[in-house]
Design a protein around this motif. Sequence first.
Motif, mmCIF file in Angstrom:
data_model
loop_
_atom_site.group_PDB
_atom_site.id
_atom_site.type_symbol
_atom_site.label_atom_id
_atom_site.label_comp_id
_atom_site.label_asym_id
_atom_site.label_seq_id
_atom_site.Cartn_x
_atom_site.Cartn_y
_atom_site.Cartn_z
ATOM 1 N N PHE A 154 0.850 -1.201 0.000
ATOM 2 C CA PHE A 154 0.000 0.000 0.000
ATOM 3 C C PHE A 154 0.881 1.246 0.000
ATOM 4 N N ARG A 155 0.279 2.392 -0.358
ATOM 5 C CA ARG A 155 1.016 3.649 -0.350
ATOM 6 C C ARG A 155 0.741 4.370 0.968
ATOM 7 N N VAL A 156 1.645 5.252 1.345
ATOM 8 C CA VAL A 156 1.537 5.943 2.626
ATOM 9 C C VAL A 156 1.513 7.459 2.427
ATOM 10 N N ILE A 157 0.465 8.092 2.963
ATOM 11 C CA ILE A 157 0.401 9.555 3.017
ATOM 12 C C ILE A 157 0.474 9.934 4.491
ATOM 13 N N GLU A 158 1.531 10.602 4.895
ATOM 14 C CA GLU A 158 1.610 11.085 6.279
ATOM 15 C C GLU A 158 0.779 12.353 6.397
ATOM 16 N N ASP A 159 -0.196 12.357 7.301
ATOM 17 C CA ASP A 159 -0.886 13.606 7.615
ATOM 18 C C ASP A 159 -0.112 14.269 8.755
ATOM 19 N N ALA A 160 0.753 15.192 8.352
ATOM 20 C CA ALA A 160 1.626 15.870 9.312
ATOM 21 C C ALA A 160 1.104 17.274 9.626
ATOM 22 N N SER A 161 -0.216 17.432 9.544
ATOM 23 C CA SER A 161 -0.826 18.742 9.818
ATOM 24 C C SER A 161 -0.423 19.296 11.182
ATOM 25 N N HIS A 162 -0.166 18.386 12.141
ATOM 26 C CA HIS A 162 0.209 18.820 13.495
ATOM 27 C C HIS A 162 1.722 18.892 13.680
ATOM 28 N N ALA A 163 2.476 18.481 12.672
ATOM 29 C CA ALA A 163 3.863 18.104 12.949
ATOM 30 C C ALA A 163 4.915 18.907 12.189
ATOM 31 N N ASP A 180 5.188 7.883 0.820
ATOM 32 C CA ASP A 180 5.160 8.377 -0.552
ATOM 33 C C ASP A 180 4.978 9.888 -0.583
ATOM 34 N N VAL A 181 4.157 10.347 0.362
ATOM 35 C CA VAL A 181 3.775 11.757 0.390
ATOM 36 C C VAL A 181 3.618 12.182 1.853
ATOM 37 N N THR A 182 3.951 13.426 2.144
ATOM 38 C CA THR A 182 3.637 14.003 3.455
ATOM 39 C C THR A 182 2.878 15.304 3.242
ATOM 40 N N VAL A 183 1.794 15.498 3.992
ATOM 41 C CA VAL A 183 1.058 16.763 3.864
ATOM 42 C C VAL A 183 1.077 17.534 5.184
ATOM 43 N N PHE A 184 1.046 18.857 5.036
ATOM 44 C CA PHE A 184 1.052 19.765 6.183
ATOM 45 C C PHE A 184 -0.100 20.756 6.069
ATOM 46 N N SER A 185 -0.540 21.276 7.209
ATOM 47 C CA SER A 185 -1.561 22.326 7.239
ATOM 48 C C SER A 185 -0.962 23.613 7.793
ATOM 49 N N GLY A 197 -3.856 27.208 4.159
ATOM 50 C CA GLY A 197 -2.792 26.715 3.287
ATOM 51 C C GLY A 197 -2.359 25.324 3.648
ATOM 52 N N GLY A 198 -1.687 24.703 2.707
ATOM 53 C CA GLY A 198 -1.172 23.362 2.935
ATOM 54 C C GLY A 198 -0.013 23.078 2.009
ATOM 55 N N MET A 199 0.648 21.941 2.239
ATOM 56 C CA MET A 199 1.802 21.576 1.415
ATOM 57 C C MET A 199 1.818 20.080 1.217
ATOM 58 N N VAL A 200 2.229 19.675 0.034
ATOM 59 C CA VAL A 200 2.429 18.257 -0.266
ATOM 60 C C VAL A 200 3.905 18.068 -0.587
ATOM 61 N N LEU A 201 4.538 17.122 0.092
ATOM 62 C CA LEU A 201 5.955 16.850 -0.160
ATOM 63 C C LEU A 201 6.128 15.435 -0.668
#
Length: 384
Positions: A154-163, A180-185, A197-201
Amino acid sequence: MRPIPYGRQDISEEDIQAVIEVLHSDWLTQGPAVEKFEQDFAGYCGAPYAVAVNSATSALHLACLALDLGPGDWLWTSPNTFVASANCARYCGANVDFVDIDPRTYNLSVTALEEKLRLAEKAGTLPKIVVPVHFSGQPCEMRAIKHLADRYNFRVIEDASHAVGACYLGSTVGNCRFSDVTVFSFHPVKILTTGEGGMVLTRDAELYQRLKQLRSHGVVRDSATLKRADQGAWYYEQHSLGYNFRITDIQCALGSSQLRRLQKMLARRRELAKRYDYMLTGLPLQTPWQSVDSTSAWHLYVVKMAPGINRRRIFDGMRSAGIGVNVHYIPVHTQPYYQSLGFKYGDFPEAEAYYAQAISLPIYSGLTEEDQDYVISNLHKLLT
Ligand SMILES: *Cc1c(COP(=O)(O)O)cnc(C)c1O
């Protein structure tokens, strides 16, 4: 006394100047401040590619689209999160399921994940994507999750909105070493803000191109990627069904300016957390347990009331004293929308038990020691 919120943005004069500069410039959106913020943020996190968007909700949606999530697929996440971590799958027509939490970290439990994967493999319902959420700013056990991702495909998206600024195994969250991807808020209650705003890495160059294309209507202009002969300087082509998830230069100028102060803001949060840890000892509550593998960014400071303590009484008492305590989170599977999809109370007992006793205390870089003392003394009064 002014009410104390649970979280608050930290805006400096330099931040304001950075925004004003953009307002005087030629570009309010799709200009150089967006690319600069992407580069600044990617550099900070240690990932090669970053795509800035208008929210973390869009970032999660975009990541799911770029990873080809669709009808018939499954996305699994933690029930102890904001609804957006699950909703991104529904936007794509995919199914959502949850993995119960670890009662120590309140993050998705790797043991529960492993068990659920074993069963899903037999049933033929393995997830396409798993979204670990770094709750409160403390990273999930990403090394173990990556191991399972390789085993179960499976693929992994880290929800790093808090981090934003959290560390895991010695490096900054967002480097995508185990995902695979990390997202931020960058919502104002989070650690660093751009208003919305947000970011995808990502580390994956191909995924990066897809993310950029889908952020802006699926439209491409680069002559190397056109399917037909270039018809002139006006020419563009739409290659996929993308969205308008763009963020403005105004917001990104604020983001880059905030990023320059991030270490200071994080240090202040850590100081406040340490002070809470120390000053709350002896009370009938659990202060946040911290793994030795990581350093939290301390988006939230959650205390869990001991069994038998009436959480509602403590919560209301704090609110009456002008303290903006909050509760994170109402387990997502108990939301009426998710119950309409078939989830029931009792499905994820650890998340429900945690939720029944949790209170988030105020923590943000502008919180003064005096305000924190006021929070602490009110908690003492209510609990003793
Ligand atoms: C805040 C948050 C989001 C959504 O962020 P927005 O930028 O407001 O869209 C998603 N996931 C988690 C865990 C969050 O805390």
